[in-house]
Design a protein around this motif. Structure first.
Motif, mmCIF file in Angstrom:
data_model
loop_
_atom_site.group_PDB
_atom_site.id
_atom_site.type_symbol
_atom_site.label_atom_id
_atom_site.label_comp_id
_atom_site.label_asym_id
_atom_site.label_seq_id
_atom_site.Cartn_x
_atom_site.Cartn_y
_atom_site.Cartn_z
ATOM 1 N N ASP A 140 0.817 -1.210 0.000
ATOM 2 C CA ASP A 140 0.000 0.000 0.000
ATOM 3 C C ASP A 140 0.852 1.261 0.000
ATOM 4 N N TRP A 141 2.054 1.231 0.612
ATOM 5 C CA TRP A 141 2.892 2.423 0.606
ATOM 6 C C TRP A 141 4.157 2.272 -0.234
ATOM 7 N N ILE A 142 4.607 1.047 -0.456
ATOM 8 C CA ILE A 142 5.795 0.876 -1.294
ATOM 9 C C ILE A 142 5.411 0.816 -2.776
ATOM 10 N N GLY A 143 4.268 0.186 -3.072
ATOM 11 C CA GLY A 143 3.838 0.044 -4.463
ATOM 12 C C GLY A 143 3.789 1.355 -5.239
ATOM 13 N N PRO A 144 3.241 2.430 -4.667
ATOM 14 C CA PRO A 144 3.145 3.692 -5.416
ATOM 15 C C PRO A 144 4.469 4.438 -5.580
ATOM 16 N N LEU A 145 5.511 4.031 -4.854
ATOM 17 C CA LEU A 145 6.782 4.760 -4.935
ATOM 18 C C LEU A 145 7.462 4.548 -6.283
ATOM 19 N N SER A 146 8.057 5.598 -6.783
ATOM 20 C CA SER A 146 8.874 5.463 -7.993
ATOM 21 C C SER A 146 10.295 5.084 -7.599
ATOM 22 N N TRP A 147 11.035 4.598 -8.576
ATOM 23 C CA TRP A 147 12.422 4.224 -8.326
ATOM 24 C C TRP A 147 13.224 5.434 -7.853
ATOM 25 N N LEU A 148 12.963 6.579 -8.454
ATOM 26 C CA LEU A 148 13.697 7.788 -8.080
ATOM 27 C C LEU A 148 13.393 8.181 -6.638
ATOM 28 N N VAL A 154 15.299 7.001 0.425
ATOM 29 C CA VAL A 154 15.762 5.867 1.224
ATOM 30 C C VAL A 154 17.237 5.563 0.945
ATOM 31 N N GLY A 155 17.554 5.387 -0.346
ATOM 32 C CA GLY A 155 18.920 5.019 -0.714
ATOM 33 C C GLY A 155 19.962 6.012 -0.239
ATOM 34 N N SER A 156 19.591 7.285 -0.217
ATOM 35 C CA SER A 156 20.555 8.315 0.205
ATOM 36 C C SER A 156 20.891 8.230 1.684
ATOM 37 N N LYS A 157 20.060 7.547 2.442
ATOM 38 C CA LYS A 157 20.270 7.460 3.896
ATOM 39 C C LYS A 157 20.934 6.154 4.327
ATOM 40 N N MET A 158 21.137 5.239 3.382
ATOM 41 C CA MET A 158 21.636 3.903 3.733
ATOM 42 C C MET A 158 23.093 3.758 3.320
ATOM 43 N N SER A 159 23.896 3.197 4.205
ATOM 44 C CA SER A 159 25.315 2.983 3.932
ATOM 45 C C SER A 159 25.517 1.623 3.265
ATOM 46 N N VAL A 160 26.097 1.635 2.075
ATOM 47 C CA VAL A 160 26.386 0.378 1.391
ATOM 48 C C VAL A 160 27.387 -0.437 2.200
ATOM 49 N N ASN A 161 28.345 0.238 2.824
ATOM 50 C CA ASN A 161 29.321 -0.475 3.658
ATOM 51 C C ASN A 161 28.624 -1.254 4.771
ATOM 52 N N LEU A 189 16.500 -2.291 2.190
ATOM 53 C CA LEU A 189 16.073 -0.901 2.071
ATOM 54 C C LEU A 189 14.561 -0.799 2.260
ATOM 55 N N LEU A 190 13.850 -1.723 1.604
ATOM 56 C CA LEU A 190 12.394 -1.686 1.675
ATOM 57 C C LEU A 190 11.901 -2.031 3.071
ATOM 58 N N GLN A 191 12.514 -3.022 3.723
ATOM 59 C CA GLN A 191 12.079 -3.372 5.066
ATOM 60 C C GLN A 191 12.420 -2.253 6.044
ATOM 61 N N ALA A 192 13.562 -1.636 5.848
ATOM 62 C CA ALA A 192 13.914 -0.496 6.696
ATOM 63 C C ALA A 192 12.895 0.633 6.513
ATOM 64 N N TYR A 193 12.472 0.824 5.278
ATOM 65 C CA TYR A 193 11.477 1.864 5.010
ATOM 66 C C TYR A 193 10.145 1.535 5.683
ATOM 67 N N ASP A 194 9.808 0.248 5.758
ATOM 68 C CA ASP A 194 8.591 -0.157 6.468
ATOM 69 C C ASP A 194 8.598 0.365 7.895
ATOM 70 N N PHE A 195 9.692 0.146 8.602
ATOM 71 C CA PHE A 195 9.779 0.548 10.008
ATOM 72 C C PHE A 195 9.630 2.067 10.127
ATOM 73 N N ALA A 196 10.337 2.789 9.263
ATOM 74 C CA ALA A 196 10.253 4.251 9.304
ATOM 75 C C ALA A 196 8.835 4.724 8.983
ATOM 76 N N HIS A 197 8.201 4.090 7.999
ATOM 77 C CA HIS A 197 6.834 4.459 7.618
ATOM 78 C C HIS A 197 5.857 4.166 8.760
ATOM 79 N N LEU A 198 5.992 3.015 9.380
ATOM 80 C CA LEU A 198 5.066 2.639 10.448
ATOM 81 C C LEU A 198 5.231 3.534 11.670
ATOM 82 N N PHE A 199 6.437 4.009 11.916
ATOM 83 C CA PHE A 199 6.618 4.984 12.979
ATOM 84 C C PHE A 199 5.887 6.275 12.628
#
Length: 431
Positions: A140-148, A154-161, A189-199
């Protein structure tokens, strides 16, 4: 608005007493303090099939205990993340599922979990019942998101290392096979976004899950802090094992499912009835709501008395999953079929069954084919080994010949009863 009444029992203490705490992102005192007031917590379930199996019972019981302690559980079914596949604990990529199949699986899983939790009417939170559970689908909240949007927010906040350092990723990158795809790598990334969204949407401050979810939970806590300045926490349950080192949740017939159409209530009961003596106490703590004083008493039984504890375990878990009527039927059928308790009708609904026509039986099918059809063997090769090992009976007659056929004469009462091993039954009803 969430109630501010302090829970009478601390959820962390309940879980610790039952041996259900593996890791926590806070100290014992820290998590107890957090849980001294009502919180909203979530646990996710991957809809890769239209039924959960017994391995999913630990997080389900965790949610149920959470609600009993006065907190609000959020049940998150991964309609979006299920399209990606969690690499945690996996040695290779999962099969991709289409949207229609995933939606079917989501609905089926939601129904199963609904047996354990009290859900809010119309799935709408209310001040009148602050601990009523909500069922959510991250599509319901990830489906409408665009790749950009995902890359930017999300990607800008996550450390690849950090992501590469996670155990679930390292195992796939250093092990045999094709490594890990970018698709799977993106899962956390998506699961991390779930937690942030649910908060942000539900003021959810705690994520619970299996021990294999530790890395995903930690990343969610970090993203929630960066996006919303949230103080989040995570708690994991131990992965369930068997005392003999075998894989929990597997029976002779394969996975043990919560869906009665996949694993009959009788076979489900028998799975628990046949656990090793050394596992009885632990499983009573994990998979029942019995008081721990009673659990410890049942676990301390020795010799033949431990069988009564196993019967209690099997009955309690079957009652939770399939209801009291089915639990009673399974217990009575097992008692009559295997314990010499005559008078129990093996034609009852608790025995897994299928119909067979007069013509089909007149054609005298082989016992090997019937074993496979009944699901008592995965293949004719396995069926052959069962027969050769002396583990197959038609009614009460042991079958020693792999070429044995079954005919109309084997159904004098209108059915053919197959037995495989000591504890598995299947009935073919003559149509």
């Amino acid at each position: 608005m969430t109630s501010t009444t302090a829970p009478a029992t601390n959820f962390y203490d309940v879980m610790a007493e039952r041996g259900l705490v593996a890791q926590c992102t806070e100290t014992d005192d820290g998590i107890r303090k957090r849980l001294s007031q009502p919180v909203t917590a979530y646990c996710g379930f991957d809809p890769t099939a239209d039924s959960l199996h017994v391995g999913s019972l630990v997080p389900i019981m965790g949610l149920a205990h959470l609600q009993r302690c006065g907190h609000r559980p959020l049940v998150l079914v991964g309609g979006a993340t299920g399209m990606v596949g969690d690499p945690s604990g996996k040695s290779e990529a999962r099969n991709m599922l289409d949207e229609q199949t995933l939606q079917h699986n989501v609905e089926a899983i939601a129904k199963q979990i609904g047996r354990f939790l009290r859900f809010a009417p119309d799935n709408t939170p209310s001040d009148d019942d602050a601990s009523a559970a909500l069922m959510l689908n991250n599509y319901d909240w990830i489906g409408p998101l665009s790749w950009l949007e995902v890359l930017r927010d999300v990607g800008s906040k996550m450390s690849v290392n950090r992501m590469i350092g996670m155990e679930s990723v390292k195992q796939r990158m250093t092990g045999e096979g094709e490594g890990i795809s970018y698709l799977e790598f993106s899962y956390m990334l998506l699961q991390a976004y779930d937690f942030a969204h649910l908060f942000n949407e539900h003021r959810c401050t705690l994520q619970i899950g299996g021990q294999d979810q530790w890395g995903n939970i930690v990343m969610g806590i970090e993203l929630g802090r960066k996006l919303h300045d949230a103080e989040l926490a995570g708690l994991t349950f131990p992965l369930v094992t068997k005392s003999d080192g075998g894989k929990f949740g597997k029976s002779e017939a394969g996975n043990v499912w919560l869906d009665a159409n996949r694993t009959s209530p009788f076979d489900f009961y028998q799975f628990w009835r046949n656990v090793a003596d050394a596992d009885v106490g632990r499983y009573l703590g994990y998979f029942t709501f019995l008081p721990m004083d009673e659990v410890n008493q049942l676990a301390s039984a020795e010799g033949q008395a431990i069988n009564e504890s196993k019967i209690r375990l099997a009955y309690e878990v079957t009652k939770l999953v399939h209801g009291e009527d089915e639990a009673v039927k399974a217990r009575d059928a097992a008692s009559g079929a295997f314990a010499g308790g005559g008078g129990v009708d093996v034609t009852g609904d608790s025995i897994p069954s299928a119909t067979i026509t007069q013509d089909e039986l007149a054609a005298e099918p082989s016992v090997l084919d019937l074993l496979v059809t009944a699901g008592l063997a995965k293949s004719k090769g396995e069926a052959r080994r069962l027969v050769q090992g002396g583990g197959v009976k038609v009614h009460d007659t042991k079958i020693a010949d792999i070429g044995h056929t079954v005919g109309v004469a084997d159904a004098p009462d209108g059915y053919v009863l197959l037995r495989a091993g000591k504890k598995r039954l299947f009935r073919f009803d003559l149509a």
